[in-house]
Motif scaffolding. Structure first.
Motif, mmCIF file in Angstrom:
data_model
loop_
_atom_site.group_PDB
_atom_site.id
_atom_site.type_symbol
_atom_site.label_atom_id
_atom_site.label_comp_id
_atom_site.label_asym_id
_atom_site.label_seq_id
_atom_site.Cartn_x
_atom_site.Cartn_y
_atom_site.Cartn_z
ATOM 1 N N VAL A 21 0.839 -1.191 0.000
ATOM 2 C CA VAL A 21 0.000 0.000 0.000
ATOM 3 C C VAL A 21 0.880 1.250 0.000
ATOM 4 C CG1 VAL A 21 -1.639 1.365 1.348
ATOM 5 C CG2 VAL A 21 -1.994 -1.099 1.068
ATOM 6 N N ARG A 22 1.888 1.254 0.859
ATOM 7 C CA ARG A 22 2.794 2.413 0.900
ATOM 8 C C ARG A 22 3.546 2.572 -0.417
ATOM 9 N NH1 ARG A 22 3.168 0.890 6.575
ATOM 10 N NH2 ARG A 22 4.744 -0.684 6.084
ATOM 11 N N ALA B 86 -0.541 7.064 -5.968
ATOM 12 C CA ALA B 86 -1.938 6.710 -5.704
ATOM 13 C C ALA B 86 -2.553 7.683 -4.709
ATOM 14 C CB ALA B 86 -2.038 5.285 -5.174
ATOM 15 N N TRP B 87 -3.881 7.749 -4.735
ATOM 16 C CA TRP B 87 -4.625 8.661 -3.863
ATOM 17 C C TRP B 87 -5.275 7.938 -2.688
ATOM 18 C CZ3 TRP B 87 -4.847 13.986 -4.781
ATOM 19 C CH2 TRP B 87 -4.259 14.403 -5.977
ATOM 20 N N GLY B 88 -5.299 6.609 -2.720
ATOM 21 C CA GLY B 88 -5.929 5.892 -1.623
ATOM 22 C C GLY B 88 -6.048 4.415 -1.913
ATOM 23 N N LEU C 88 -2.654 4.618 5.045
ATOM 24 C CA LEU C 88 -2.932 5.750 4.169
ATOM 25 C C LEU C 88 -2.793 7.090 4.882
ATOM 26 C CD1 LEU C 88 -6.240 4.422 2.539
ATOM 27 C CD2 LEU C 88 -3.940 4.245 1.582
ATOM 28 N N ALA C 89 -2.926 7.066 6.198
ATOM 29 C CA ALA C 89 -3.019 8.317 6.953
ATOM 30 C C ALA C 89 -1.847 9.271 6.707
ATOM 31 C CB ALA C 89 -3.176 8.010 8.438
ATOM 32 N N ILE D 112 -9.060 8.401 8.816
ATOM 33 C CA ILE D 112 -9.038 8.894 7.443
ATOM 34 C C ILE D 112 -10.466 9.064 6.941
ATOM 35 C CG2 ILE D 112 -6.822 7.782 6.939
ATOM 36 C CD1 ILE D 112 -8.426 5.632 5.406
ATOM 37 N N ARG D 113 -10.615 9.690 5.786
ATOM 38 C CA ARG D 113 -11.936 9.795 5.175
ATOM 39 C C ARG D 113 -12.229 8.509 4.412
ATOM 40 N NH1 ARG D 113 -8.304 12.939 2.803
ATOM 41 N NH2 ARG D 113 -8.009 12.899 0.541
ATOM 42 N N VAL D 114 -13.490 8.107 4.427
ATOM 43 C CA VAL D 114 -13.892 6.841 3.820
ATOM 44 C C VAL D 114 -15.147 7.060 2.984
ATOM 45 C CG1 VAL D 114 -12.907 5.519 5.741
ATOM 46 C CG2 VAL D 114 -15.349 6.108 5.759
#
Length: 633
Positions: A232-233, A240-242, A267-268, A316-318
């Motif tokens: 992911v990292r 990537a954005w998320g 992601l944070a 984070i936003r979801v």
């Protein structure tokens, strides 16, 4: 209907100053507009974008006039000549505010000026009197990625999506990347060119498969989760954005909530966001049936609670993606969902929805017969409705023999009837499941309830009759589609200020390719964004036009984190859509899913028209928009 054709623009040079030869205006009452003349310029022909030409030396009389002004102590300001000037537009800026009248000047791939510009000059002027100009529409849940990396040029033009005003799509739908590592996907997107901008994402299903391989039907071990976090990292570092997820599908459905929280937490540091096809949208997940459920199945509300908790735990936003209350037994659940979501947002959690404006779901037609009833007894069907066993090429050989044998056995008949009842309920009920294709044409266009009444049997009898007597090449003997959501819920979700518009659609309508229109396909492929305005703004009047446009522009840009798209602002990317509200209408239906929308007269992507005066151009101006401000081609 939008038709193909390269559009080029003649630029006249008058006394050394570029001037438009005329003002373009769409023809009233139709999609087509007057087309400017072609110059034959090769660069312009290939890109569909007016090329900036160098100005010739001014004639002597202009030099003398300038000298006279200088001697008089005055000097005329150097007049800037814009590439495109849109005049007299009703501007919807993407914030949700009402429209205001203004001119918009575009230079290159940027919006240069917005305001009253009476003295502005441009190489191309469009009279937008009576028309609305909005930011290009952004699709949070799109399946256009596979077409955009394909070898098929017409598929990469994505005309069914462009014609709705779409200029940007988000990748890794349902947690699946087209390839990995993400740098390879970005390179593939830039290799051939495409008509829309692309926002790359890390797919949860992709990284889970990379780490766990075929041994994925279990919870991941701590070391495997740590390796997934590394991937992911890696993707976030690549731009990537998320993180996108598809928790109702293999391999992701075997993950536990702790795995998702751990990956979302990675992601944070990047200000990334999480978007998910959730574990369930109905009374049980897609892959289950009553005959195979052990314990309490995951329902749609529990799945939404998991998404809320990810926001809480990861900080984070979801996004709960293509959110819906799916199935007759779920009708009305939007009220309960709204209570949960409002409480979460009051808690300070940044949670959003995206939704498409239809009462039917699923990309293609859906059979109403349980697959397990069509296969030999020796087949292990314990893996669920999505079991890989059903992809074997010979698996449905002698399907009618197996179904007839089971249907004639009272105990097995009851089991089949119960599963059919759930499948039909899941698709809206017997009075909302329509036959789209069947050898007996008298069935077409009728619901299962109507056919049951005509035959004097149950709707289960009709489903089995179709499977036994219909086309042997189709599971279930024919094609059916249900209206598995109710418009009450669709309206309720659409009225929430944190709901973005999405399509869950891919490229379609490209004959001779994997992206051809398919009988029974969802009409969202050709009409999701235009329908949001045509039905819910114009017809039902349950939301306002500025509110609808915000759900397609400013809101998804905010969710993603885009800094220069989604709003009409000076200095922002020149992604624009110009439409005639009076003519705006989706035309695709479940029986004719491949009809283009009407009323979108111009679509501009990075300063280049992909729809011009109601006609398609040949341009491929899309870019890969990378987090951190970079771009890939």
């Amino acid at each position: 209907m939008v038709r193909g054709g390269c559009v080029n623009h003649y630029v006249a040079m008058v006394d050394g100053v570029a001037a438009s030869t005329g003002v373009d205006r769409p023809t009233a009452g139709g999609r087509g507009g007057r087309q400017p003349e072609k110059t034959g310029d090769s660069d312009e022909h290939m890109t569909g974008k007016p090329r900036v030409r160098s100005l010739p030396t001014p004639p002597a009389r202009l030099l003398l006039a300038s000298l006279a002004l200088a001697l008089a102590g005055t000097s005329p300001a150097a007049a800037q000549v814009y590439d495109v000037l849109i005049r007299n537009a009703r501007v919807l800026d993407g914030t949700g505010n009402d429209w205001f009248r203004a001119d918009i000047a575009v230079s290159g791939d940027r919006i240069e000026r917005i305001g009253r510009l009476p003295d502005a000059a441009a190489r191309r002027t469009i009279d937008a009197t009576g028309l609305y100009v909005a930011p290009g529409f952004i699709d949070l849940h799109s399946h256009a990625d596979r077409a955009m990396v394909s070898e098929h040029l017409e598929a990469r033009r994505a005309r069914n999506l462009n014609s709705q005003g779409l200029t940007t799509v988000v990748g890794a739908p349902d947690g699946r990347n087209t390839t990995w590592p993400l740098t390879a996907e970005i390179a593939a997107l830039g290799a051939r060119g495409h008509a829309m901008n692309f926002v790359p994402m890390v797919g949860h299903g992709t990284v889970r498969s990379r780490v766990m391989g075929d041994d994925y039907e279990r919870a991941a071990a701590p070391g495997e989760i740590a390796r997934m976090q590394e991937l992911v990292r890696e993707g976030m570092e690549a731009g990537a954005w998320g993180l996108g997820a598809g928790l109702e599908y293999r391999p992701a459905r075997y993950s536990d909530p702790g795995e998702i929280v751990a990956l979302a937490s990675a992601l944070a540091p990047y200000d990334g966001f999480y978007i998910a096809h959730q574990r369930s949208e109905a009374s049980m997940p897609l892959w289950q049936l009553p005959s195979m459920v052990e314990g309490w199945p995951v329902d749609g509300l529990q799945a939404l609670e998991e998404t809320v908790n990810i926001a809480r735990e990861a900080g984070i936003r979801v996004v709960a993606s293509h959110h819906k209350a799916r199935g007759r037994s779920s009708f009305g659940r939007s009220g309960h969902d709204t209570l949960l979501l409002n409480a979460a947002r009051a808690e300070g959690l940044e949670i959003y929805l995206d939704a498409y404006p239809y009462e039917t779901f699923g990309g293609g037609p859906r059979p109403m017969i349980p697959k397990w009833s069509l296969v030999h007894d020796s087949v292990d069907t314990g893996g669920g409705r999505d079991s890989p066993v059903y992809t074997r090429p010979d698996i449905f050989d002698s399907a009618r023999v197996h179904l007839e044998r089971r249907w004639n056995d009272p105990a097995t008949r009851e089991r089949i009837a119960r599963d059919i009842a759930w499948i039909v309920d899941h698709n809206g009920g017997a009075d909302r499941v329509v036959v789209l294709d069947y050898p007996d044409e008298s069935f077409i266009g009728k619901t299962l309830a109507e056919l049951a009444a005509e035959t004097g049997g149950t709707f289960q009898d009709v489903v089995v009759h179709m499977a036994l007597n219909g086309s042997p090449d189709l599971i279930g003997g024919g094609r059916t589609r249900g209206y598995g959501m109710h418009d009450v819920d669709v309206v309720n979700y659409s009225r929430l200020e944190y709901t973005a518009t999405a399509s869950d659609a891919g490229v379609s309508g490209v004959a001779g390719t994997p992206f051809a229109s398919v009988a029974g396909a969802h009409p969202r492929h050709f009409g999701a964004f235009t329908r949001k305005i045509a039905r819910y703004v114009k017809d039902l009047k349950v939301i306002s036009l500025p509110f609808a446009v915000r759900s397609m522009t400013g809101l998804p840009a905010r969710i993603i984190g885009l800094k220069d798209r989604g709003l009409l602002r000076e200095g922002y990317g020149a992604d624009l859509v110009i439409f005639d509200l009076e003519r705006l209408r989706d035309r695709a239906t479940v029986l004719e899913p491949g009809l283009f929308s009407e009323g979108v007269d111009y679509v501009m992507v990075n300063g280049v028209f992909t729809v011009d005066g109601g006609e398609f151009t040949e341009a491929l101006p899309g870019v890969v928009v990378l987090r951190g401000g970079g771009r890939g081609r």
